[in-house]
Design an enzyme around this catalytic site. Structure first.
Site, PDB file in Angstrom:
ATOM      1  CG  HIS A  29      -5.857 -24.482  98.222  1.00  0.00           C
ATOM      2  ND1 HIS A  29      -5.030 -24.641  99.454  1.00  0.00           N
ATOM      3  CD2 HIS A  29      -5.202 -24.821  97.266  1.00  0.00           C
ATOM      4  CE1 HIS A  29      -4.053 -25.321  98.981  1.00  0.00           C
ATOM      5  NE2 HIS A  29      -3.952 -25.587  97.761  1.00  0.00           N
ATOM      6  CE1 TYR A  77      -5.172 -21.947  94.972  1.00  0.00           C
ATOM      7  CE2 TYR A  77      -6.114 -22.349  92.642  1.00  0.00           C
ATOM      8  CZ  TYR A  77      -5.408 -22.811  93.931  1.00  0.00           C
ATOM      9  OH  TYR A  77      -5.277 -24.121  93.967  1.00  0.00           O
ATOM     10  CG  ASP A  99      -3.946 -27.295  93.558  1.00  0.00           C
ATOM     11  OD1 ASP A  99      -4.163 -27.104  94.688  1.00  0.00           O
ATOM     12  OD2 ASP A  99      -2.727 -27.626  93.072  1.00  0.00           O
ATOM     13  CG  HIS A 112      -2.176 -31.943  93.439  1.00  0.00           C
ATOM     14  ND1 HIS A 112      -1.082 -32.294  92.660  1.00  0.00           N
ATOM     15  CD2 HIS A 112      -2.057 -30.753  93.661  1.00  0.00           C
ATOM     16  CE1 HIS A 112      -0.315 -30.992  92.397  1.00  0.00           C
ATOM     17  NE2 HIS A 112      -0.852 -30.294  92.893  1.00  0.00           N
ATOM     18  CG  ASP A 129      -0.652 -27.714  98.589  1.00  0.00           C
ATOM     19  OD1 ASP A 129      -0.225 -28.836  98.236  1.00  0.00           O
ATOM     20  OD2 ASP A 129      -1.380 -27.082  98.161  1.00  0.00           O
ATOM     21  CG  HIS A 138      -0.416 -26.471  90.216  1.00  0.00           C
ATOM     22  ND1 HIS A 138       0.095 -26.845  91.700  1.00  0.00           N
ATOM     23  CD2 HIS A 138       0.240 -25.840  89.597  1.00  0.00           C
ATOM     24  CE1 HIS A 138       0.982 -25.981  91.738  1.00  0.00           C
ATOM     25  NE2 HIS A 138       1.310 -25.421  90.613  1.00  0.00           N
ATOM     26  CG  HIS A 161       4.787 -22.461  95.455  1.00  0.00           C
ATOM     27  ND1 HIS A 161       3.958 -21.938  94.751  1.00  0.00           N
ATOM     28  CD2 HIS A 161       4.040 -23.677  95.445  1.00  0.00           C
ATOM     29  CE1 HIS A 161       3.120 -22.385  93.975  1.00  0.00           C
ATOM     30  NE2 HIS A 161       3.080 -23.711  94.526  1.00  0.00           N
ATOM     31  CD  GLU A 168       2.109 -28.111  94.976  1.00  0.00           C
ATOM     32  OE1 GLU A 168       1.084 -27.813  94.300  1.00  0.00           O
ATOM     33  OE2 GLU A 168       2.912 -26.960  95.020  1.00  0.00           O
TER      34      GLU A 168
HETATM   35 FE1  FEO Z   1      -0.718 -27.894  93.468  1.00  0.00          FE
HETATM   36 FE2  FEO Z   1      -2.744 -26.822  96.420  1.00  0.00          FE
HETATM   37  O1  FEO Z   1      -1.325 -27.789  95.368  1.00  0.00           O
END
Ligand code: FEO
Length: 394
Positions: free
Chosen positions: A222, A191, A163, A78, A82, A144, A24, A80
């Site tokens: 991640h 990050y 995250d 989460h 991903d 996040h 993003h 989101e």
């Molecule tokens: Fe807030 Fe890795 O997603």
């Protein structure tokens, strides 16, 4: 890839996205990973999934360990995509699995997928028994998104942090000891600066709550897993969340005919003379997300733009929009620019610096057409003076 047992009965079953270059609008030159973890006890739990494009990769690893239709719980830390993007595909194969999430997570997932899955919401601190092991959930709102939470496995002293503590690095290695600290620090800082910076107060609350836990390993969603460098990354998060900086500067600018660039380099000469390291970031050659790690570390941020069409150069405007969103605090600001007539760019940058609440100990510089040698000498002196202020405040 193969699954990897990172702790007894806890297996990494994620996916590596070697080709991701834009997360993003945050450029990710090293790619990323989407980490999912399978815990096999009397009950089987999968903590997080992967981006839907990588579902088959995760499924292949899962099938090496269990029949996916044996999964009892899918922990959605989460919303989101991903991390939750593979939920619909996985729940087709494992329809009996309960989706464990925060109340905000349930709202988000229902809104996003419009599916009536078997949700079970958990309060912060609530536990879920798997057999010999228990999962404990802690809400970490805005680290996040409002729905964010982390999962703790006390028996293994393992925090599955989603995250938080992530880095965008694609690597076949799973542990921090296998990748150099310098690379890890750079990517963790990049990050944080691009994803987490706005949420410093929430990070502090999360760190205070998680600080009470006995943690040997932090496995984010991640990048690599923190083990050897766990104390260092926790210390870095404390520093970043408190907006602590170094006596350094970054000069972020763009230029039309070279005048603003001349001002930028004269300021750099003065700052360097005062002993302050300077990072020069021209927005023609640096993406806005690549500038943010410098902003994270620097006490003073100098921003310059020529005036174009009664306003900012669009590249500087984009940077300021990004900066306003990420909202770094407790910085010294300095504004400069050049113009033919009008000169409105400097005022527009000053407005953003005021919005951010930064101090501006020295008056902005705005030069018509081209700075002459005398003006350049004055600008250099201003840079030196700013450097001395930074030395005092740092
Ligand atoms: Fe807030 Fe890795 O997603």
């Amino acid at each position: 890839m193969q699954p990897m047992e990172i702790k007894p009965a806890v297996h990494w079953v994620g996916a590596i996205d070697w080709d991701l270059r834009d997360f993003h609008d945050y450029l990710t030159p090293r790619g990323t990973t989407y980490n999912a973890y399978l815990i096999i006890d009397e009950k089987i739990a999968l903590v997080d999934t992967v981006k839907q494009t990588h579902f088959e990769e995760m499924l292949t690893l899962l099938k090496q360990l269990v029949n996916p239709d044996q999964i009892d719980y899918i922990i959605a830390n989460h919303v989101e995509m991903d991390h939750s993007g593979s939920l619909p595909l996985l729940l087709e194969i494992a329809p009996q699995a309960k989706v464990i999430t925060s109340p905000q997570g349930e709202k988000g997932l229902r809104r996003y997928f419009k599916k009536d899955w078997p949700f079970q919401t958990v309060k912060s601190g609530e536990t879920l028994e798997l057999g010999r092991r228990n999962l404990q959930f802690f809400h970490t709102p805005m680290v996040h998104w409002p729905d964010s939470m982390v999962t703790y496995l006390a028996e293994e002293k393992l925090l599955l942090s989603n995250d938080a503590f992530g880095q965008h690095i694609a690597t076949s290695q799973r542990f921090d000891s296998e990748v150099g600290w310098d690379i890890l620090y750079e990517e963790a800082a990049t990050y944080y600066a691009n994803i987490v910076l706005l949420y410093g107060e929430n990070v502090k609350k999360a760190l205070a709550a998680l600080g009470k836990l006995d943690i040997e390993m932090i496995a984010p969603s991640h990048g690599i897993i923190w083990q050897k460098h766990r104390p260092e990354i926790l210390k870095a998060y404390q520093k970043w969340a408190n907006h602590q900086t170094e006596p350094k500067t970054v000069i972020v600018y763009d230029t039309m005919w070279g005048s603003t660039k001349k001002i930028a380099f004269a300021l750099q000469a003065g700052l360097t003379e005062a002993g302050i390291p300077v990072s020069m970031r021209c927005l023609k050659t640096n993406h806005i997300s690549a500038v943010m790690p410098d902003v994270l570390e620097a006490k003073a941020i100098l921003i310059g733009s020529p005036t174009l069409n009664n306003g900012l150069l669009p590249s500087v405007s984009a940077f300021l929009t990004y900066l306003k969103g990420l909202r770094p605090k407790e910085r010294i600001g300095f504004v400069f620019g050049s113009y033919g007539w009008g000169g409105q760019a400097v005022k527009e940058i000053e407005e953003v610096v005021n919005f951010l609440g930064w101090s501006q100990p020295l008056e902005s510089i705005n030069i018509q057409y081209l700075p002459d040698p005398e003006e350049l000498a004055q600008i250099k002196a201003t840079g030196k003076k700013l450097g001395e202020i930074i030395q005092k405040e740092a």
